[in-house]
Design a protein around this motif. Structure first.
Motif, PDB file in Angstrom:
ATOM      1  N   PHE A 336      51.732   8.301  22.861  1.00  0.00           N
ATOM      2  CA  PHE A 336      52.470   7.342  22.043  1.00  0.00           C
ATOM      3  C   PHE A 336      51.754   5.994  21.958  1.00  0.00           C
ATOM      4  N   ALA A 337      50.987   5.647  22.971  1.00  0.00           N
ATOM      5  CA  ALA A 337      50.193   4.421  22.894  1.00  0.00           C
ATOM      6  C   ALA A 337      49.200   4.507  21.743  1.00  0.00           C
ATOM      7  N   ARG A 338      48.585   5.682  21.587  1.00  0.00           N
ATOM      8  CA  ARG A 338      47.664   5.879  20.464  1.00  0.00           C
ATOM      9  C   ARG A 338      48.416   5.858  19.137  1.00  0.00           C
ATOM     10  N   GLU A 339      49.546   6.542  19.094  1.00  0.00           N
ATOM     11  CA  GLU A 339      50.311   6.621  17.846  1.00  0.00           C
ATOM     12  C   GLU A 339      50.821   5.253  17.406  1.00  0.00           C
ATOM     13  N   PHE A 340      51.327   4.456  18.362  1.00  0.00           N
ATOM     14  CA  PHE A 340      51.918   3.162  18.034  1.00  0.00           C
ATOM     15  C   PHE A 340      50.899   2.017  18.109  1.00  0.00           C
ATOM     16  N   GLN A 341      49.653   2.364  18.500  1.00  0.00           N
ATOM     17  CA  GLN A 341      48.574   1.375  18.620  1.00  0.00           C
ATOM     18  C   GLN A 341      48.985   0.217  19.539  1.00  0.00           C
ATOM     19  N   LYS A 342      49.466   0.616  20.716  1.00  0.00           N
ATOM     20  CA  LYS A 342      49.881  -0.359  21.717  1.00  0.00           C
ATOM     21  C   LYS A 342      49.069  -0.156  22.992  1.00  0.00           C
ATOM     22  N   THR A 343      48.954  -1.199  23.793  1.00  0.00           N
ATOM     23  CA  THR A 343      48.292  -1.104  25.089  1.00  0.00           C
ATOM     24  C   THR A 343      49.342  -0.784  26.140  1.00  0.00           C
ATOM     25  N   LEU A 344      49.385   0.468  26.548  1.00  0.00           N
ATOM     26  CA  LEU A 344      50.333   0.927  27.562  1.00  0.00           C
ATOM     27  C   LEU A 344      49.546   1.677  28.624  1.00  0.00           C
ATOM     28  N   ARG A 345      49.547   1.136  29.843  1.00  0.00           N
ATOM     29  CA  ARG A 345      48.637   1.686  30.855  1.00  0.00           C
ATOM     30  C   ARG A 345      49.311   2.466  31.967  1.00  0.00           C
ATOM     31  N   GLY A 346      50.634   2.421  32.049  1.00  0.00           N
ATOM     32  CA  GLY A 346      51.266   3.161  33.129  1.00  0.00           C
ATOM     33  C   GLY A 346      52.686   2.699  33.376  1.00  0.00           C
ATOM     34  N   PHE A 347      53.188   3.082  34.562  1.00  0.00           N
ATOM     35  CA  PHE A 347      54.572   2.832  34.923  1.00  0.00           C
ATOM     36  C   PHE A 347      54.659   2.023  36.218  1.00  0.00           C
ATOM     37  N   SER A 348      55.679   1.200  36.310  1.00  0.00           N
ATOM     38  CA  SER A 348      55.927   0.487  37.551  1.00  0.00           C
ATOM     39  C   SER A 348      56.440   1.476  38.591  1.00  0.00           C
ATOM     40  N   ASP A 349      56.442   1.060  39.865  1.00  0.00           N
ATOM     41  CA  ASP A 349      56.954   1.930  40.919  1.00  0.00           C
ATOM     42  C   ASP A 349      58.413   2.298  40.657  1.00  0.00           C
ATOM     43  N   GLY A 350      59.188   1.321  40.193  1.00  0.00           N
ATOM     44  CA  GLY A 350      60.594   1.578  39.914  1.00  0.00           C
ATOM     45  C   GLY A 350      60.784   2.588  38.800  1.00  0.00           C
ATOM     46  N   ALA A 351      59.942   2.506  37.777  1.00  0.00           N
ATOM     47  CA  ALA A 351      60.034   3.449  36.667  1.00  0.00           C
ATOM     48  C   ALA A 351      59.675   4.864  37.121  1.00  0.00           C
ATOM     49  N   LEU A 352      58.601   4.988  37.907  1.00  0.00           N
ATOM     50  CA  LEU A 352      58.201   6.307  38.399  1.00  0.00           C
ATOM     51  C   LEU A 352      59.267   6.910  39.306  1.00  0.00           C
ATOM     52  N   THR A 353      59.874   6.064  40.145  1.00  0.00           N
ATOM     53  CA  THR A 353      60.945   6.556  41.021  1.00  0.00           C
ATOM     54  C   THR A 353      62.109   7.081  40.199  1.00  0.00           C
ATOM     55  N   ALA A 354      62.477   6.331  39.158  1.00  0.00           N
ATOM     56  CA  ALA A 354      63.583   6.763  38.297  1.00  0.00           C
ATOM     57  C   ALA A 354      63.239   8.067  37.579  1.00  0.00           C
ATOM     58  N   LEU A 355      62.015   8.171  37.091  1.00  0.00           N
ATOM     59  CA  LEU A 355      61.603   9.372  36.369  1.00  0.00           C
ATOM     60  C   LEU A 355      61.624  10.607  37.271  1.00  0.00           C
ATOM     61  N   GLN A 356      61.254  10.425  38.530  1.00  0.00           N
ATOM     62  CA  GLN A 356      61.205  11.556  39.449  1.00  0.00           C
ATOM     63  C   GLN A 356      62.542  11.833  40.132  1.00  0.00           C
ATOM     64  N   SER A 357      63.543  11.005  39.841  1.00  0.00           N
ATOM     65  CA  SER A 357      64.864  11.189  40.457  1.00  0.00           C
ATOM     66  C   SER A 357      65.876  11.784  39.485  1.00  0.00           C
ATOM     67  N   TYR A 358      65.468  11.990  38.256  1.00  0.00           N
ATOM     68  CA  TYR A 358      66.374  12.456  37.210  1.00  0.00           C
ATOM     69  C   TYR A 358      66.292  13.979  37.106  1.00  0.00           C
ATOM     70  N   SER A 359      67.359  14.627  36.663  1.00  0.00           N
ATOM     71  CA  SER A 359      67.392  16.093  36.668  1.00  0.00           C
ATOM     72  C   SER A 359      67.007  16.732  35.330  1.00  0.00           C
ATOM     73  N   TYR A 360      66.896  15.992  34.247  1.00  0.00           N
ATOM     74  CA  TYR A 360      66.399  16.451  32.945  1.00  0.00           C
ATOM     75  C   TYR A 360      67.095  17.719  32.428  1.00  0.00           C
ATOM     76  N   PRO A 361      68.354  17.603  32.031  1.00  0.00           N
ATOM     77  CA  PRO A 361      69.001  18.772  31.432  1.00  0.00           C
ATOM     78  C   PRO A 361      68.294  19.248  30.171  1.00  0.00           C
ATOM     79  N   GLY A 362      67.586  18.332  29.473  1.00  0.00           N
ATOM     80  CA  GLY A 362      66.831  18.709  28.281  1.00  0.00           C
ATOM     81  C   GLY A 362      65.378  19.042  28.560  1.00  0.00           C
ATOM     82  N   ASN A 363      65.011  19.062  29.846  1.00  0.00           N
ATOM     83  CA  ASN A 363      63.678  19.471  30.295  1.00  0.00           C
ATOM     84  C   ASN A 363      62.553  18.614  29.713  1.00  0.00           C
TER      85      ASN A 363
END
Length: 471
Positions: A336-363
């Motif tokens: 999406f960084a390429r598609e939107f032509q934005k500089t996006l380099r990664g996730f904060s620790d809090g964001a990664l923790t949230a992403l890995q703590s979610y159960s993703y019913p939509g996978n």
């Protein structure tokens, strides 16, 4: 602890600082490439293409930000950390705008440096894995199967076994959004059939008559509205290649019988036609249903199940392989960084923790949507927890035991009441309803129409039965 021997370019023109930081990094297991000047750093960047840099902002013969940009020109997914003077907020902002991954202030504290460095290493490792996957499959025109979890390794192992055969029928099982079509494409592109067509059809998206015409084609005048010259079906279009029958569990029984004949005899007959047409095609089917239960319920043919179930691949739900979430998230973020032509380099620790703590019913499909939203709203370069459109698992409809009070024991009645119950629980959100029911949205829409539930998402006047949640 650091990744084993992960290369880091260390640049500082103060010998004491250079030696001290090099000693710290080497003790933590990093492979340190030293440079005491901008000129030495440029030479080292060209020579070793380091993925991570720790660079002093002010050098006697150059500027640290220029080195950051030089690293990114040679290695676009690199991560450079700038060392700034104490209290130099303006310089830190300038460094981040210039492409730095993060910054640390002098005097450099190990407690501050090491977590930042580990994040930079993690970022570049994920980006390299994603880039390797894209490169490996770019010639095949497909999205890679991302993840190094044991579950995904098993999927790859099964694919490797199947592609060595020419025509073995394959059944892919898994919830909606797990990537079943990607597996089907991997089977096609890895086999001797790769130069022929891969044809996909969603069996839940069309009525029985339309699905039959799409699969087998039709002759002139076969039905009202038929094209003058007739039409080739998808089985013919996929000849010498692969046909992917998505949501095979939704196929009507009468059509299942015709598909069984195709699998057994390798011939099809167009709608309205009299001649058999020989075909040479691999059939790959997928479903999010338990086909054995469907067989027991009389909604799926046992003989067809046996014909399809020659080789089975089970796609794991994302909640079963949460260790793959960071690399998936970084892959989508780069996309999406390429598609939107934005500089996006990664996730904060809090964001990664949230992403890995979610159960993703939509996978994986839901994760991709979450990252797309984050890529839009994050100003960059780091996605924070506040940018993630993740609701807490506790706020979603409960997945425990559901008790339905029914006026009869017909399967259709139970299905209708369950669909309506979930619609009520989600406030009429059809996307979420489909995810919780484990079906795709086209299937849900068809069932809403079948059971005349369209528009009834906020209660109904005549309730024949009541569903309630019980513990």
């Amino acid at each position: 602890m650091a990744d084993s021997a992960w290369p880091i370019l260390l640049v500082d023109d103060d010998p004491a600082v250079l030696d001290g930081l090099a000693s710290l990094l080497e003790r933590r297991g990093y492979e340190v490439h030293r440079a005491s000047s901008a000129a030495e750093a440029r030479a080292e960047i060209e020579r070793s293409r380091p993925p991570v840099g720790l660079i002093d902002l002010h050098l006697q013969d150059g500027d640290g930000i220029e080195l950051v940009q030089a690293m990114r020109e040679i290695e676009p997914d690199s991560a450079a950390i700038i060392i700034t003077g104490e209290g130099s907020v303006e310089a830190a902002v300038k460094a981040m705008q210039g492409g730095a991954f993060d910054f640390v202030e002098k005097p450099v504290s190990p407690d501050r440096l090491c977590p930042v460095l580990e994040r930079a290493v993690q970022f570049t490792r994920f980006r390299r894995q994603a880039a390797d996957m894209r490169s490996e499959l770019s010639q095949l025109g497909q999205t890679p199967l991302i993840g190094n979890s044991p579950a995904m390794e098993e999927v790859r192992k099964r694919i490797a076994q199947i592609v060595r055969t020419r025509s073995t029928t394959t059944l892919i099982l898994g919830e909606s959004g797990t990537g079943k079509e990607l597996v089907a494409r991997a089977v096609h592109h890895g086999s001797v059939r790769r130069k022929a067509r891969f044809v996909a059809v969603n069996c839940a998206a069309l009525s029985e008559s339309l699905l039959e015409a799409e699969l087998f084609g039709y002759e002139k005048g076969a039905f009202t509205g038929a094209a003058q010259g007739g039409k080739m079906g998808l089985f013919e279009a996929a000849n010498k290649g692969t046909i992917f029958l998505d949501e095979i569990g939704e196929m009507p029984l009468e059509l299942q019988a015709k598909l069984l004949r195709v699998l057994e005899e390798k011939r099809i007959k167009r709608v309205g036609g009299i001649d058999d047409i020989s075909i040479d095609v691999r059939v790959v089917a997928s479903t999010n249903r338990d086909l054995q239960r469907e067989v027991e319920a009389g909604t799926f043919r046992l003989d067809l199940f046996y014909r399809l179930n020659v080789m089975t691949i089970r796609m794991p739900a994302l909640r079963e392989r949460l260790e793959d979430v960071p690399v998936l998230a970084n892959y989508f973020l780069a996309e999406f960084a390429r598609e939107f032509q934005k500089t996006l380099r990664g996730f904060s620790d809090g964001a990664l923790t949230a992403l890995q703590s979610y159960s993703y019913p939509g996978n994986v499909r839901e994760l991709r949507n979450i990252i797309e939203h984050a890529a839009i709203v994050a100003p960059g370069p780091i996605v924070d927890r506040s940018h993630l459109m993740i609701e807490s698992d506790a706020s979603r409809p409960r997945r425990g035991r559901i008790q339905l009070e029914l006026p009869d024991v017909q399967l259709a009645t139970a299905e209708r009441e369950l669909i309506f119950y979930v619609l009520e629980q989600t406030g009429g959100n059809r996307r979420r309803t489909a995810e919780l029911l484990g079906i795709n949205r086209s299937t849900l829409y068809a069932k809403l129409k079948q059971y005349e539930l369209t528009g009834q998402t906020e209660g109904r006047k005549h309730v024949r039965s009541r569903a309630r949640s019980s513990s």
